[in-house]
Design a protein around this motif. Structure first.
Motif, mmCIF file in Angstrom:
data_model
loop_
_atom_site.group_PDB
_atom_site.id
_atom_site.type_symbol
_atom_site.label_atom_id
_atom_site.label_comp_id
_atom_site.label_asym_id
_atom_site.label_seq_id
_atom_site.Cartn_x
_atom_site.Cartn_y
_atom_site.Cartn_z
ATOM 1 N N ALA A 89 0.845 -1.195 0.000
ATOM 2 C CA ALA A 89 0.000 0.000 0.000
ATOM 3 C C ALA A 89 0.880 1.245 0.000
ATOM 4 C CB ALA A 89 -0.912 0.002 1.220
ATOM 5 N N VAL A 90 0.589 2.169 -0.903
ATOM 6 C CA VAL A 90 1.376 3.415 -0.967
ATOM 7 C C VAL A 90 0.526 4.635 -0.649
ATOM 8 C CG1 VAL A 90 3.070 2.505 -2.587
ATOM 9 C CG2 VAL A 90 1.005 3.608 -3.467
ATOM 10 N N GLY A 91 -0.755 4.473 -0.465
ATOM 11 C CA GLY A 91 -1.587 5.623 -0.093
ATOM 12 C C GLY A 91 -3.034 5.455 -0.508
ATOM 13 N N PRO A 92 -3.882 6.372 -0.054
ATOM 14 C CA PRO A 92 -5.293 6.322 -0.426
ATOM 15 C C PRO A 92 -5.493 6.800 -1.862
ATOM 16 C CG PRO A 92 -4.852 8.254 0.900
ATOM 17 C CD PRO A 92 -3.568 7.477 0.845
ATOM 18 N N ASP A 93 -6.645 6.447 -2.446
ATOM 19 C CA ASP A 93 -6.863 6.852 -3.833
ATOM 20 C C ASP A 93 -8.073 7.776 -4.034
ATOM 21 O OD1 ASP A 93 -8.997 5.106 -3.546
ATOM 22 O OD2 ASP A 93 -8.549 3.951 -5.363
ATOM 23 N N HIS A 94 -8.784 8.132 -2.939
ATOM 24 C CA HIS A 94 -9.893 9.072 -3.101
ATOM 25 C C HIS A 94 -10.318 9.649 -1.743
ATOM 26 C CE1 HIS A 94 -12.170 5.394 -2.078
ATOM 27 N NE2 HIS A 94 -13.139 6.204 -1.674
ATOM 28 N N VAL A 165 -4.604 13.004 -4.358
ATOM 29 C CA VAL A 165 -5.530 12.988 -3.227
ATOM 30 C C VAL A 165 -5.041 13.961 -2.162
ATOM 31 C CG1 VAL A 165 -6.456 11.594 -1.332
ATOM 32 C CG2 VAL A 165 -6.334 10.634 -3.631
ATOM 33 N N HIS A 166 -3.774 13.871 -1.813
ATOM 34 C CA HIS A 166 -3.204 14.726 -0.764
ATOM 35 C C HIS A 166 -3.299 16.212 -1.118
ATOM 36 C CE1 HIS A 166 -0.576 15.979 2.463
ATOM 37 N NE2 HIS A 166 0.132 16.668 1.583
ATOM 38 N N ASN A 167 -3.103 16.551 -2.375
ATOM 39 C CA ASN A 167 -3.053 17.959 -2.799
ATOM 40 C C ASN A 167 -4.415 18.565 -3.126
ATOM 41 O OD1 ASN A 167 -0.257 18.182 -2.544
ATOM 42 N ND2 ASN A 167 0.056 17.283 -4.573
ATOM 43 N N ASN A 168 -5.483 17.794 -3.048
ATOM 44 C CA ASN A 168 -6.809 18.305 -3.403
ATOM 45 C C ASN A 168 -7.801 18.044 -2.277
ATOM 46 O OD1 ASN A 168 -6.749 19.276 -6.394
ATOM 47 N ND2 ASN A 168 -5.524 17.402 -6.336
ATOM 48 N N ARG A 169 -7.590 18.795 -1.199
ATOM 49 C CA ARG A 169 -8.437 18.638 -0.011
ATOM 50 C C ARG A 169 -9.850 19.141 -0.297
ATOM 51 N NH1 ARG A 169 -5.680 17.124 4.344
ATOM 52 N NH2 ARG A 169 -7.356 17.801 5.739
ATOM 53 N N PRO A 170 -10.847 18.577 0.389
ATOM 54 C CA PRO A 170 -12.242 18.957 0.120
ATOM 55 C C PRO A 170 -12.625 20.299 0.732
ATOM 56 C CG PRO A 170 -12.159 17.276 1.827
ATOM 57 C CD PRO A 170 -10.749 17.467 1.346
ATOM 58 N N GLN A 171 -13.575 20.941 0.065
ATOM 59 C CA GLN A 171 -14.200 22.162 0.575
ATOM 60 C C GLN A 171 -15.709 22.044 0.344
ATOM 61 O OE1 GLN A 171 -13.832 25.897 -1.621
ATOM 62 N NE2 GLN A 171 -13.523 26.973 0.320
ATOM 63 N N LEU A 172 -16.471 22.241 1.408
ATOM 64 C CA LEU A 172 -17.930 22.169 1.339
ATOM 65 C C LEU A 172 -18.497 23.542 1.008
ATOM 66 C CD1 LEU A 172 -20.734 20.872 1.899
ATOM 67 C CD2 LEU A 172 -20.353 21.420 4.330
#
Length: 199
Positions: A89-94, A165-172
């Motif tokens: 495993a190298v990281g999450p994907d979504h 994934v890491h560089n595109n954090r969510p915004q509501l």
């Protein structure tokens, strides 16, 4: 040297009346100055009271304005697994972002953006008992036009590399029941969002 001449009675009477009139005028001016000073102090006190009342009203209005927006919760987590050639495993994907309306009124035009350019790939209405669970709910469209009081919705991003994934954090993004648009970032910062089309 002869006797001192003190003048006649009418002159004395006139002098006494003139002195009395001068004393009365002085007392009147003194009283008027005191009244003016008291009036100025009263006006200054009233002005201060009005400013305090305005500040209190403004603070109460701001509190009411922010009240519903502060009750909208966003829970987010990185999910899925990306593996390398050896199966490590190298990281999450979504991203999975769950939005809960804990207020007593609906919110409108609910959407999630990832970074500055990405939108959710899937949206699910989920039961409030599944805020932190998987996606058991019914698939719907984005943006969600109405999220009722106590309701929960989940946004799922596209599947990317771990760095994306890491560089595109969510915004509501949502509009409260009074028509005010809000943005809540993944760090918990809530702010009024500019209307679409404004700089």
């Amino acid at each position: 040297m002869g006797p001192v001449q003190w003048g006649d009675v009418p002159t004395w009477v006139a002098a006494i009346f003139a002195g009395g009139a001068a004393w009365f005028a002085y007392q009147t001016i003194k009283s008027q100055r005191q009244q003016i000073s008291e009036q100025r102090q009263f006006i200054a006190d009233q002005s201060t009271n009005l400013q305090l009342e305005r500040s209190a009203l403004h603070a109460a209005a701001e509190d009411r304005k922010w009240s519903q927006a502060r009750q909208i919760r966003m829970h987010h987590r990185q999910a899925g697994v990306i593996t390398d050639g050896q199966g490590n495993a190298v990281g999450p994907d979504h991203w999975e972002v769950t939005v809960q309306n804990s207020s007593g009124a609906p919110v409108h035009e609910v959407d999630v953006r990832f970074g500055s350019a990405y939108l959710a790939a899937e949206v699910y209405e989920v039961p409030s008992s599944a805020v932190h669970g998987p996606n058991p709910g019914e698939r719907t469209i984005r943006p969600l036009h109405l999220l009722g009081a106590g309701r929960v919705i989940r946004f799922v991003s596209q599947h990317w590399s771990a760095s994306t994934v890491h560089n595109n954090r969510p915004q509501l993004l949502f509009t409260d029941d009074n028509g005010v648009q809000w943005a809540l970032d993944s760090y918990g910062k809530l702010e009024e969002a500019p209307a679409e089309g404004t700089p």
